[in-house]
Design a protein around this motif. Structure first.
Motif, PDB file in Angstrom:
ATOM      1  N   LEU A  87       0.815  -1.204   0.000  1.00 26.27           N
ATOM      2  CA  LEU A  87       0.000   0.000   0.000  1.00 26.27           C
ATOM      3  C   LEU A  87       0.853   1.260   0.000  1.00 26.27           C
ATOM      4  O   LEU A  87       0.445   2.291  -0.549  1.00 26.27           O
ATOM      5  N   ASP A  88       2.042   1.221   0.607  1.00 24.23           N
ATOM      6  CA  ASP A  88       2.931   2.385   0.585  1.00 24.23           C
ATOM      7  C   ASP A  88       3.264   2.783  -0.848  1.00 24.23           C
ATOM      8  O   ASP A  88       3.213   3.967  -1.225  1.00 24.23           O
ATOM      9  N   ASP A  89       3.569   1.784  -1.673  1.00 23.52           N
ATOM     10  CA  ASP A  89       3.923   2.063  -3.062  1.00 23.52           C
ATOM     11  C   ASP A  89       2.725   2.590  -3.839  1.00 23.52           C
ATOM     12  O   ASP A  89       2.848   3.525  -4.648  1.00 23.52           O
ATOM     13  N   GLN A 133      -7.146   6.846   4.498  1.00 24.13           N
ATOM     14  CA  GLN A 133      -8.085   7.953   4.540  1.00 24.13           C
ATOM     15  C   GLN A 133      -7.739   8.981   3.468  1.00 24.13           C
ATOM     16  O   GLN A 133      -6.567   9.321   3.290  1.00 24.13           O
ATOM     17  N   VAL A 134      -8.772   9.434   2.764  1.00 23.54           N
ATOM     18  CA  VAL A 134      -8.637  10.513   1.785  1.00 23.54           C
ATOM     19  C   VAL A 134      -9.471  11.676   2.321  1.00 23.54           C
ATOM     20  O   VAL A 134     -10.700  11.625   2.326  1.00 23.54           O
ATOM     21  N   GLU A 135      -8.773  12.718   2.762  1.00 18.59           N
ATOM     22  CA  GLU A 135      -9.435  13.842   3.427  1.00 18.59           C
ATOM     23  C   GLU A 135      -9.275  15.100   2.576  1.00 18.59           C
ATOM     24  O   GLU A 135      -8.178  15.384   2.076  1.00 18.59           O
ATOM     25  N   ASP A 136     -10.372  15.833   2.390  1.00 17.04           N
ATOM     26  CA  ASP A 136     -10.306  17.064   1.604  1.00 17.04           C
ATOM     27  C   ASP A 136     -10.980  18.198   2.362  1.00 17.04           C
ATOM     28  O   ASP A 136     -11.709  17.982   3.329  1.00 17.04           O
ATOM     29  N   LEU A 172      -2.111   6.839   5.440  1.00 15.66           N
ATOM     30  CA  LEU A 172      -2.010   5.383   5.517  1.00 15.66           C
ATOM     31  C   LEU A 172      -1.586   4.993   6.923  1.00 15.66           C
ATOM     32  O   LEU A 172      -0.575   5.460   7.422  1.00 15.66           O
ATOM     33  N   ASP A 173      -2.398   4.151   7.543  1.00 18.42           N
ATOM     34  CA  ASP A 173      -2.107   3.695   8.899  1.00 18.42           C
ATOM     35  C   ASP A 173      -2.641   2.282   9.041  1.00 18.42           C
ATOM     36  O   ASP A 173      -3.146   1.699   8.076  1.00 18.42           O
ATOM     37  N   ILE A 219       2.130   8.789   5.804  1.00 19.91           N
ATOM     38  CA  ILE A 219       2.249   7.347   6.060  1.00 19.91           C
ATOM     39  C   ILE A 219       2.841   7.175   7.443  1.00 19.91           C
ATOM     40  O   ILE A 219       4.030   7.435   7.681  1.00 19.91           O
ATOM     41  N   GLN A 220       1.995   6.738   8.399  1.00 22.77           N
ATOM     42  CA  GLN A 220       2.397   6.649   9.799  1.00 22.77           C
ATOM     43  C   GLN A 220       2.938   5.259  10.136  1.00 22.77           C
ATOM     44  O   GLN A 220       2.522   4.626  11.100  1.00 22.77           O
TER      45      GLN A 220
END
Length: 493
Positions: A298-300, A374-377, A364-365, A324-325
């Motif tokens: 998922l990091d990539d 999470q996608v936050e806007d 990403l956690d 990315i935590q």
């Protein structure tokens, strides 16, 4: 016949069938209850009559000395006894309280017969017109001249020297018993229509509940068909207009021809994308094709998408960042192309509906069981009443706004379908005018992938250590490098 009439008629038929079945069941139950009550009451009366007759028999038998002769002491137990051919013995003013006092009640009578079957005496409330022919049966049901029923029990009597004396018969009127059964019957008869009325109302309501999902599904199919036709008609109409205008020209130079071809290509691409999305949704719904799974980092994926949409964010004057935590790569098992499509839809969606100067952040956690993305806007947000419908196909919170973005209303539906295919969850929190947050949770362990249930999702990267339950297969964790290929499909809230 329109669809509403069809559904109403179907609902009515379901309600009638339900009511008829319930009427049949309730009728059988009512008949069974009546029979059970009648049997239980009859058994109770029988035991009562047997107890009274047995006590009277045992008490009188101890006083008898000569066959077919009643001793005067018997009048203590039967104050109103009347010997056949003689005057009746007067009733005492205050008889002793005894179990035999039940004989003095209006619903009991006693008869004495000698050995030959001749009636000797009667006591209690002896009914008129009762057959006097002696029968030796233990239990009998008799009827008097008025049609009233009586239950009777017979016992043999013996003297003190154990000589045959004759017989005693104790009977009881069944008028109160029949009155009780008639009351039960009347209650059942009157209660059944009332209950059936309630069942009819309940059946109509239940039929409505049963038909509601079908009706909603039918309405969704109608809406889906109308929306799909509308979406397909728009590029087709644009293409048709372009072709017609080109045909009306006497001649075309190269620049005009290229412009017409570019317009046709754009509309054709729009059609292609729409058909591709519809086919993808159909395939995800049916899952007719087995999902090709692999280990996905998922990091990539997040990093690639942030880099991919950086230009789009800059053009829209949006700050696109990632967080990315994690200290080590986070891996899940899934279909990498679909995961790219999932997150790209959410990111593009956030960029499109965030005003200039806003921010979009992808995080990403992980927790104990899920990878959390999470996608936050800081965009325009979504009204609370619309939150439950934004994942419907072709649904738009604001159709005019969606037209300006070029979306078809399938992006969030596709994202939801991909998440469900990966056994995860997709939730949204939004506040109108302040922004939205889409949260994706993907499980570390999915038994359906056929890759075992080992500790492969802990993000440690030690795939080749052999500590997980991988069926003794060695798996090397090679970081998946994906070319920066566009997976962008405009999406709509």
């Amino acid at each position: 016949m329109n669809q509403n009439q069809l559904f109403q008629q179907t609902r009515l038929r379901l309600a009638l069938w339900y009511a008829l079945v319930m009427a049949f069941i309730l009728s059988i139950c009512g008949f069974g209850i009546y029979k059970a009550v009648a049997h239980a009451h009859s058994m109770t009366l029988g035991r009562e009559l047997e107890s009274v007759a047995g006590t009277l028999h045992d008490t009188i038998e101890l006083k008898l000395r000569q066959p077919a002769q009643l001793e005067p002491v018997i009048e203590n137990f039967l104050p109103n006894i009347c010997v056949v051919g003689q005057s009746c013995i007067p009733e005492k003013s205050s008889p002793k309280r005894h179990i035999l006092s039940a004989i003095n009640q209006s619903n009991y009578y006693v008869r004495f017969y000698d050995i030959s079957g001749r009636l000797i005496a009667i006591a209690g409330n002896y009914p008129e017109g009762l057959p006097i022919v002696f029968k030796k049966e233990l239990w009998q049901t008799l009827k008097d001249s008025k049609g009233n029923l009586y239950q009777q029990i017979s016992f043999a009597l013996h003297t003190q020297e154990n000589r045959d004396w004759g017989y005693i018969q104790v009977g009881r009127s069944l008028a109160d018993f029949n009155s009780y059964l008639n009351a039960v019957k009347l209650t059942l008869i009157l209660g059944l229509p009332i209950i059936m009325s309630l069942v009819g109302i309940a059946s109509w309501w239940l039929a409505g509940l049963a038909m509601k999902p079908i009706y909603l599904s039918y309405r969704q199919i109608q809406q889906f068909t109308a929306d799909a036709a509308h979406e397909l008609r728009t590029p087709l109409a644009a293409t048709q207009a372009t072709v017609e205008s080109a045909l009306m020209m006497s001649h075309l130079d190269e620049a005009e021809a290229r412009e017409i071809l570019r317009t046709t290509q754009r509309q054709n691409q729009r059609l292609t994308n729409l058909v591709t999305d519809l086919l993808l949704l159909t395939r995800l719904d049916r899952q007719s094709i087995p999902l090709q799974s692999e280990i996905c980092c998922l990091d990539d994926i997040i990093s690639d998408l942030i880099e991919e949409f950086a230009a789009l964010a800059i053009a829209a004057d949006i700050t696109l960042t990632s967080s990315i935590q994690l200290s080590q790569p986070l891996n899940v098992v899934g279909n990498q192309d679909q995961l790219y499509r999932l997150f790209s839809n959410l990111i593009v969606n956030a960029i499109h509906y965030t005003p200039a100067g806003g921010k979009v952040k992808v995080s990403l956690d992980r927790n104990d069981h899920y990878a959390v993305i999470q996608v936050e806007d800081t965009g325009i947000g979504i009204p609370q009443p619309e939150l439950t419908r934004i994942f419907d196909r072709f649904y738009r919170v604001n159709s005019d706004r969606s037209r300006t973005t070029g979306g078809s209303g399938l992006g969030l539906a596709i994202a939801k379908a991909i998440v469900q295919t990966h056994h995860g969850s997709l939730d949204v929190q939004s506040e109108l005018g302040k922004g939205s947050t889409f949260t994706v949770k993907l499980p570390f362990r999915i038994g359906d992938w056929g890759l075992g249930t080992g500790d492969w999702g802990l993000g440690t990267g030690d795939w080749g250590l052999g500590t997980g339950d991988w069926g003794q297969r060695e798996i090397t964790n090679t970081k998946h490098q994906t070319p920066n290929t566009k997976h962008q499909t405009p999406n709509d809230k």
